[in-house]
Scaffold this active site. Structure first.
Site, PDB file in Angstrom:
ATOM      1  N   ASN A   1      26.897 -25.292  -9.519  1.00  0.00           N
ATOM      2  CA  ASN A   1      27.729 -25.134  -8.301  1.00  0.00           C
ATOM      3  C   ASN A   1      27.139 -24.123  -7.325  1.00  0.00           C
ATOM      4  OD1 ASN A   1      28.512 -22.972  -9.950  1.00  0.00           O
ATOM      5  ND2 ASN A   1      30.513 -22.857  -8.983  1.00  0.00           N
TER       6      ASN A   1
ATOM      7  N   GLU B   1      30.256 -15.502 -17.289  1.00  0.00           N
ATOM      8  CA  GLU B   1      31.091 -15.697 -16.096  1.00  0.00           C
ATOM      9  C   GLU B   1      31.564 -17.137 -16.150  1.00  0.00           C
ATOM     10  OE1 GLU B   1      31.772 -13.080 -14.658  1.00  0.00           O
ATOM     11  OE2 GLU B   1      30.050 -11.748 -14.823  1.00  0.00           O
TER      12      GLU B   1
ATOM     13  N   CYS C   1      33.759 -21.062  -8.212  1.00  0.00           N
ATOM     14  CA  CYS C   1      34.539 -20.524  -9.338  1.00  0.00           C
ATOM     15  C   CYS C   1      35.733 -19.738  -8.804  1.00  0.00           C
ATOM     16  CB  CYS C   1      33.670 -19.658 -10.221  1.00  0.00           C
ATOM     17  SG  CYS C   1      32.796 -18.449  -9.291  1.00  0.00           S
TER      18      CYS C   1
ATOM     19  N   GLN D   1      31.275 -35.207 -12.738  1.00  0.00           N
ATOM     20  CA  GLN D   1      32.260 -34.373 -12.049  1.00  0.00           C
ATOM     21  C   GLN D   1      33.274 -35.273 -11.351  1.00  0.00           C
ATOM     22  OE1 GLN D   1      32.267 -31.152 -12.592  1.00  0.00           O
ATOM     23  NE2 GLN D   1      30.410 -31.512 -13.765  1.00  0.00           N
TER      24      GLN D   1
ATOM     25  N   GLU E   1      41.514 -25.834 -15.020  1.00  0.00           N
ATOM     26  CA  GLU E   1      40.571 -25.833 -13.913  1.00  0.00           C
ATOM     27  C   GLU E   1      40.118 -27.266 -13.659  1.00  0.00           C
ATOM     28  OE1 GLU E   1      36.590 -24.275 -14.667  1.00  0.00           O
ATOM     29  OE2 GLU E   1      36.715 -23.220 -12.762  1.00  0.00           O
TER      30      GLU E   1
HETATM   31  P1  NAP Z   1      28.735 -25.834 -18.004  1.00  0.00           P
HETATM   32  O1  NAP Z   1      28.845 -27.254 -18.351  1.00  0.00           O
HETATM   33  O2  NAP Z   1      29.339 -24.840 -18.910  1.00  0.00           O
HETATM   34  O3  NAP Z   1      27.185 -25.554 -17.828  1.00  0.00           O
HETATM   35  C1  NAP Z   1      26.676 -24.311 -17.423  1.00  0.00           C
HETATM   36  C2  NAP Z   1      25.277 -24.181 -17.957  1.00  0.00           C
HETATM   37  O4  NAP Z   1      25.326 -24.112 -19.382  1.00  0.00           O
HETATM   38  C3  NAP Z   1      24.375 -25.354 -17.609  1.00  0.00           C
HETATM   39  O5  NAP Z   1      23.078 -24.881 -17.390  1.00  0.00           O
HETATM   40  C4  NAP Z   1      24.439 -26.178 -18.871  1.00  0.00           C
HETATM   41  O6  NAP Z   1      23.353 -27.033 -19.033  1.00  0.00           O
HETATM   42  C5  NAP Z   1      24.438 -25.096 -19.914  1.00  0.00           C
HETATM   43  N1  NAP Z   1      24.911 -25.531 -21.235  1.00  0.00           N
HETATM   44  C6  NAP Z   1      25.575 -26.658 -21.567  1.00  0.00           C
HETATM   45  N2  NAP Z   1      25.793 -26.688 -22.888  1.00  0.00           N
HETATM   46  C7  NAP Z   1      25.276 -25.558 -23.413  1.00  0.00           C
HETATM   47  C8  NAP Z   1      25.202 -25.002 -24.719  1.00  0.00           C
HETATM   48  N3  NAP Z   1      25.721 -25.617 -25.773  1.00  0.00           N
HETATM   49  N4  NAP Z   1      24.601 -23.811 -24.876  1.00  0.00           N
HETATM   50  C9  NAP Z   1      24.087 -23.158 -23.827  1.00  0.00           C
HETATM   51  N5  NAP Z   1      24.106 -23.645 -22.561  1.00  0.00           N
HETATM   52  C10 NAP Z   1      24.707 -24.821 -22.353  1.00  0.00           C
HETATM   53  O7  NAP Z   1      29.338 -25.521 -16.584  1.00  0.00           O
HETATM   54  P2  NAP Z   1      29.064 -26.320 -15.274  1.00  0.00           P
HETATM   55  O8  NAP Z   1      29.857 -27.562 -15.380  1.00  0.00           O
HETATM   56  O9  NAP Z   1      27.624 -26.417 -15.004  1.00  0.00           O
HETATM   57  O10 NAP Z   1      29.656 -25.319 -14.149  1.00  0.00           O
HETATM   58  C11 NAP Z   1      30.977 -25.335 -13.760  1.00  0.00           C
HETATM   59  C12 NAP Z   1      31.735 -24.202 -14.433  1.00  0.00           C
HETATM   60  O11 NAP Z   1      31.143 -22.968 -14.096  1.00  0.00           O
HETATM   61  C13 NAP Z   1      33.149 -24.090 -13.962  1.00  0.00           C
HETATM   62  O12 NAP Z   1      33.986 -23.889 -15.072  1.00  0.00           O
HETATM   63  C14 NAP Z   1      33.148 -22.859 -13.099  1.00  0.00           C
HETATM   64  O13 NAP Z   1      34.361 -22.187 -12.992  1.00  0.00           O
HETATM   65  C15 NAP Z   1      32.146 -22.030 -13.762  1.00  0.00           C
HETATM   66  N6  NAP Z   1      31.624 -21.010 -12.843  1.00  0.00           N
HETATM   67  C16 NAP Z   1      31.984 -19.712 -13.042  1.00  0.00           C
HETATM   68  C17 NAP Z   1      31.509 -18.716 -12.198  1.00  0.00           C
HETATM   69  C18 NAP Z   1      31.878 -17.278 -12.410  1.00  0.00           C
HETATM   70  O14 NAP Z   1      31.170 -16.445 -11.912  1.00  0.00           O
HETATM   71  N7  NAP Z   1      32.925 -16.968 -13.135  1.00  0.00           N
HETATM   72  C19 NAP Z   1      30.646 -19.058 -11.164  1.00  0.00           C
HETATM   73  C20 NAP Z   1      30.296 -20.381 -10.985  1.00  0.00           C
HETATM   74  C21 NAP Z   1      30.788 -21.344 -11.853  1.00  0.00           C
HETATM   75  P3  NAP Z   1      23.472 -28.589 -18.639  1.00  0.00           P
HETATM   76  O15 NAP Z   1      23.729 -28.649 -17.200  1.00  0.00           O
HETATM   77  O16 NAP Z   1      22.136 -29.079 -19.004  1.00  0.00           O
HETATM   78  O17 NAP Z   1      24.587 -29.160 -19.450  1.00  0.00           O
HETATM   79 MG    MG Z   2      28.765 -29.268 -17.708  1.00  0.00          MG
END
Ligand code: NAP
Ligand code: MG
Length: 481
Positions: free
Chosen positions: A149, A247, A281, A328, A382
């Site tokens: 994102n 995060e 986020c 998504q 979320e």
């Molecule tokens: P995600 O599915 O958790 O993925 C985040 C990262 O983790 C990606 O690089 C993903 O790789 C990797 N990943 C997936 N499975 C993993 C595993 N088993 N072990 C280690 N890494 C793994 O999240 P997203 O869908 O990309 O992002 C959206 C989420 O991020 C939302 O929940 C949002 O709220 C949160 N967010 C939080 C903040 C904050 O600062 N609090 C900021 C921005 C976003 P792949 O893409 O290859 O699966």
């Molecule tokens: Mg994901």
């Protein structure tokens, strides 16, 4: 260069496997082909980073800052080019992509300087002729796991404080945004950073993630993403006492009291609910409104939402682009159906956009649900898309209870003209950042950024804590007479 960057060399996956990325504005368009890296590739990257650490940590912080400042100059020079890649892979509008890079520039500048200013302590001792002081020392190899994102500024917020304090990094971008990660990595490569200091490995999180987290040479994992994945990383990292900075998700509330400037509150709700198609986020996903102004507030929000122009991120007229990819899109549409089924009132949107040649992309109408109650899925989970849930509150206590009654605690905001209500809200809201008469999404680089409850864990990013996370404290006692 659609490759990994390991130990100073651009390279393919060791087994030559690849995967493709697609334009979220038109899924028929392949935007790139990238290494589908293996656990062996990860092991090589960590090994390279471990080797480079021995030299990199010995440089003075001013020498390290020279490399990072060169990368920062290149970042500023390449804004236009990088913005194109962000929009191509993520879908957000070009204006939003520019905004992301500009905020990365500010954060990077701040963290370089925080690294230079990072201080230990000198305190008086009990013993005569003994002085004592503490120093900050780097951890070693850091794994940086980034989301799609904010595919550019999240790596910046993590990699820069890690490197300035003398650590080396392995960066893993999200599967859907490897090109942005590569642009980020190139800045450092072109700035002449020594081999192994920053490594870049693309591919599936479920393969690369555990391989990084479990590697005994990895001393810290900084992660931004979903709560579920973050919790899995925490569990795995705890086995070796590997430090984590997580995060994660949010379900951010904007609370509107009857005495508020309703126009300003509606502007703020619409900005933070639909910017980047609701994929911040810190997006506003719940508006909790005092009953007496509920109808007026809803009307103001509906009027503003009607003006949102959904379209390709590359079109000037667009004010909201597609969401980032098919999974998504399908997940958000499913959440909308669930919201309809649980009895919330659909006040706007609720569908995929298929007209104006957008049917092959991941476009979703800006959606408002009304009469959402605290027990509903729409109030608790979320959705991470352009969906705002509007809820009624009887009074201050009721609004606060609804706002706090979720498992997340990232951001919140209150709109009121009462100082008393504002400060009471600030005191009692369970979040890492809150706002008075400002959108849920506002943040600045000089303050820490992180959530509480299931939104965040570990020392938060940004501000002074940005560099804190990447260092240990070493204390020296010195006898001099
Ligand atoms: P995600 O599915 O958790 O993925 C985040 C990262 O983790 C990606 O690089 C993903 O790789 C990797 N990943 C997936 N499975 C993993 C595993 N088993 N072990 C280690 N890494 C793994 O999240 P997203 O869908 O990309 O992002 C959206 C989420 O991020 C939302 O929940 C949002 O709220 C949160 N967010 C939080 C903040 C904050 O600062 N609090 C900021 C921005 C976003 P792949 O893409 O290859 O699966
Ligand atoms: Mg994901």
């Amino acid at each position: 260069m659609n490759k990994n960057y390991i130990n100073g060399k651009w390279c393919d996956a060791s087994n030559k496997a690849t995967y493709q990325t697609y334009d979220p504005a038109d899924l028929r368009e392949v935007t790139g082909e990238w290494p589908k890296s293996t656990v062996e590739d990860v092991a090589r990257a960590v090994e390279g980073a471990q080797k480079a650490f021995e030299q990199w940590r010995k440089l003075t912080v001013y020498q390290r800052a020279e490399y990072l400042k060169k990368a920062l100059v290149l970042m500023t020079d390449r804004v236009g080019q990088i913005a194109q890649v962000i929009t191509k892979e993520n879908g957000k509008t070009l204006k939003e992509s520019h905004g992301e890079i500009q905020s990365a520039v500010k954060e990077m500048e701040f963290q370089i300087n925080e690294g230079i200013r990072l201080a230990g302590e000198t305190l008086a001792t009990e013993r005569e002729g003994v002085m004592a002081y503490s120093q900050r020392v780097p951890l070693g190899v850091v794994a940086v796991i980034a989301p799609w994102n904010f595919p550019f500024n999240v790596p910046g917020r993590k990699v820069v404080p890690a490197l300035i304090t003398g650590n080396t990094c392995v960066l893993k971008p999200a599967t859907s945004t490897p090109g942005v990660g590569a642009e980020f990595t190139k800045l450092f490569v072109d700035a002449g950073i020594p081999a192994g200091v920053l490594n870049f490995v693309t591919g599936s999180g479920s393969v690369i993630g555990p391989a990084l987290v479990e590697n005994p040479s990895v001393k810290a994992v900084t992660f931004t993403g979903s709560t579920e994945v973050g919790m899995g990383i925490h569990e795995c990292a705890s086995k070796q006492l590997t430090r984590t900075q997580l995060e994660m998700g949010g379900k951010n509330a904007l609370v509107v009291f009857a005495d508020a400037d309703l126009e300003a509150a509606a502007d703020s709700a619409v900005l933070a609910a639909y910017a980047c198609a609701g994929q911040w986020c810190t997006s506003t996903s719940r508006a909790i409104v005092e009953e007496s102004v509920y109808e007026s507030f809803v009307k103001l929000v509906q009027d503003r939402v009607a003006k949102i122009v959904v379209g390709k991120g590359t079109d000037d007229a667009t004010t909201m682009g597609p969401v980032c990819g098919k999974s998504q899109r399908d997940g958000i549409l499913k959440a909308i159906e669930k919201g309809k089924a649980e009895g919330a009132i659909l006040l706007a949107g609720g569908n995929q956009v298929v007209d104006n040649g957008l049917g092959e992309g991941c476009f979703i109408e800006p959606t408002i649900f009304g009469d959402v109650t605290a027990d509903m899925f729409l109030a608790q989970e979320e959705i991470f898309g352009p969906v705002l849930s509007v809820m009624k509150a009887k009074d201050f206590e009721d609004a606060l209870e609804i706002a706090n009654g979720i498992r997340f605690g990232l951001s919140s905001s209150v709109y009121t003209n009462s100082l008393d209500k504002a400060l009471k809200f600030v005191e009692q809201t369970d979040v890492g950042l809150t706002h008075v008469n400002l959108p849920t999404a506002l943040k600045e680089p000089q303050f820490s950024f992180g959530g509480v409850k299931l939104s965040g864990s570990g020392v938060p990013e940004a501000g002074h804590t940005g560099v804190e996370f990447f260092t240990e404290h070493k204390v020296a006692y010195v006898k001099y007479r």
